[in-house]
Design an enzyme around this catalytic site. Structure first.
Site, PDB file in Angstrom:
ATOM      1  N   ASP A  97     -18.888 -47.206  62.574  1.00 51.66           N
ATOM      2  CA  ASP A  97     -17.639 -47.953  62.767  1.00 51.66           C
ATOM      3  C   ASP A  97     -17.992 -49.281  63.430  1.00 51.66           C
ATOM      4  O   ASP A  97     -19.139 -49.492  63.837  1.00 51.66           O
ATOM      5  CB  ASP A  97     -16.620 -47.148  63.579  1.00 51.66           C
ATOM      6  CG  ASP A  97     -17.063 -46.816  64.994  1.00 51.66           C
ATOM      7  OD1 ASP A  97     -18.282 -46.921  65.286  1.00 51.66           O
ATOM      8  OD2 ASP A  97     -16.210 -46.451  65.819  1.00 51.66           O
ATOM      9  N   TYR A 143     -18.552 -52.513  65.925  1.00 51.43           N
ATOM     10  CA  TYR A 143     -18.859 -52.676  67.349  1.00 51.43           C
ATOM     11  C   TYR A 143     -17.547 -52.819  68.122  1.00 51.43           C
ATOM     12  O   TYR A 143     -16.602 -53.437  67.647  1.00 51.43           O
ATOM     13  CB  TYR A 143     -19.721 -53.918  67.576  1.00 51.43           C
ATOM     14  CG  TYR A 143     -21.118 -53.834  66.997  1.00 51.43           C
ATOM     15  CD1 TYR A 143     -22.043 -52.917  67.466  1.00 51.43           C
ATOM     16  CD2 TYR A 143     -21.508 -54.697  65.967  1.00 51.43           C
ATOM     17  CE1 TYR A 143     -23.323 -52.849  66.943  1.00 51.43           C
ATOM     18  CE2 TYR A 143     -22.800 -54.640  65.436  1.00 51.43           C
ATOM     19  CZ  TYR A 143     -23.701 -53.710  65.930  1.00 51.43           C
ATOM     20  OH  TYR A 143     -24.960 -53.643  65.407  1.00 51.43           O
ATOM     21  N   PHE A 158     -23.511 -53.118  61.282  1.00 54.58           N
ATOM     22  CA  PHE A 158     -24.681 -53.503  62.088  1.00 54.58           C
ATOM     23  C   PHE A 158     -24.743 -55.002  62.418  1.00 54.58           C
ATOM     24  O   PHE A 158     -25.618 -55.436  63.156  1.00 54.58           O
ATOM     25  CB  PHE A 158     -25.998 -53.076  61.408  1.00 54.58           C
ATOM     26  CG  PHE A 158     -26.144 -51.593  61.283  1.00 54.58           C
ATOM     27  CD1 PHE A 158     -26.497 -50.820  62.382  1.00 54.58           C
ATOM     28  CD2 PHE A 158     -25.910 -50.952  60.074  1.00 54.58           C
ATOM     29  CE1 PHE A 158     -26.612 -49.445  62.281  1.00 54.58           C
ATOM     30  CE2 PHE A 158     -26.021 -49.574  59.958  1.00 54.58           C
ATOM     31  CZ  PHE A 158     -26.378 -48.822  61.060  1.00 54.58           C
ATOM     32  N   HIS A 173     -31.088 -42.797  62.816  1.00 54.37           N
ATOM     33  CA  HIS A 173     -30.339 -44.022  63.130  1.00 54.37           C
ATOM     34  C   HIS A 173     -31.230 -44.988  63.915  1.00 54.37           C
ATOM     35  O   HIS A 173     -32.106 -44.559  64.671  1.00 54.37           O
ATOM     36  CB  HIS A 173     -29.104 -43.660  63.968  1.00 54.37           C
ATOM     37  CG  HIS A 173     -28.092 -44.734  64.075  1.00 54.37           C
ATOM     38  ND1 HIS A 173     -28.176 -45.748  65.008  1.00 54.37           N
ATOM     39  CD2 HIS A 173     -26.961 -44.976  63.363  1.00 54.37           C
ATOM     40  CE1 HIS A 173     -27.140 -46.554  64.870  1.00 54.37           C
ATOM     41  NE2 HIS A 173     -26.388 -46.117  63.885  1.00 54.37           N
TER      42      HIS A 173
END
Length: 219
Positions: A62, A64, A75, A184
């Site tokens: 989701d 930031y 990202f 991740h």
């Protein structure tokens, strides 16, 4: 809603009563609390990477949740914003993989324009509350996006980092596509399979093998 071929590809969802009701509620929430990204940037990933141009998909969780960070690309952060730890690790892997020097900016818009769909599973978030908009209505849309890409004739690379992204793997059933998955890039997990996974070279090797122009990963 988007302004390119995604409008037609996603018309079934956009025109559904359930999505219209959900989306109207999301827009109303902006008047009550601080939500990221801005309304204008919610669909930024789709706006910058039309359906016909998608070569690669990088799935995020989701947006930031800090002030000024999110702008609708997984990202990525807006210019003049401190680079988040996960993105720093992505840049480290990019350097180790392709010897591309880590940039000083965290804006990944150039990747989006290269054909990299930077798609979060959930497209909005409440300030300072990660995952706050999980399971409230975005997932049917983002799942449908993956399904529409899955049926494309042109081979696509799906990059799935972390468990939240890996959930989408079940939607990718077309054997012509390539799925690259690993831990991740977060500092909590990057050492458990993300570092050394070489997703950028693997992506370009696959694209070139299929007579598709590779991604210029330099920022």
């Amino acid at each position: 809603m988007i302004g390119n071929d995604w409008d037609e590809e996603l018309s079934v969802v956009f025109n559904s009563l359930n999505f219209k009701k959900f989306y109207n509620n999301i827009i109303k929430l902006y008047d009550k609390e601080t939500i990221y990204p801005s309304k204008d940037n919610i669909f930024n990933a789709l706006k910058l990477t039309p359906y016909k141009d998608v070569k690669v998909v990088i799935v995020g969780q989701d947006p930031y949740h800090g002030v000024g960070e999110a702008h609708g690309l997984s990202f990525s952060v807006q210019k003049n914003i401190k680079i988040p730890p996960s993105l720093k690790n992505i840049y480290k892997e990019l350097y180790n993989d392709l010897n591309i020097k880590p940039p000083e900016c965290g804006d990944l818009t150039k990747w989006a324009k290269e054909g990299v769909l930077l798609l979060n599973s959930v497209l909005t978030v409440k300030k300072d509350c990660p995952n706050s908009h999980k399971n409230i209505g975005w997932e049917p849309l983002t799942d449908y996006i993956i399904k529409k890409l899955n049926v494309k004739k042109n081979p696509i690379v799906f990059i799935l980092w972390g468990n939240n992204a890996r959930i989408k793997k079940s939607l990718i059933t077309n054997s012509k596509h390539l799925v690259i998955e690993s831990a991740h890039p977060s500092p909590f997990s990057a050492n458990y399979g993300f570092f050394g996974s070489k997703p950028f070279s693997k992506t370009n090797n696959f694209l070139m093998k299929n007579n598709i122009d590779p991604i210029d990963w330099k920022l």
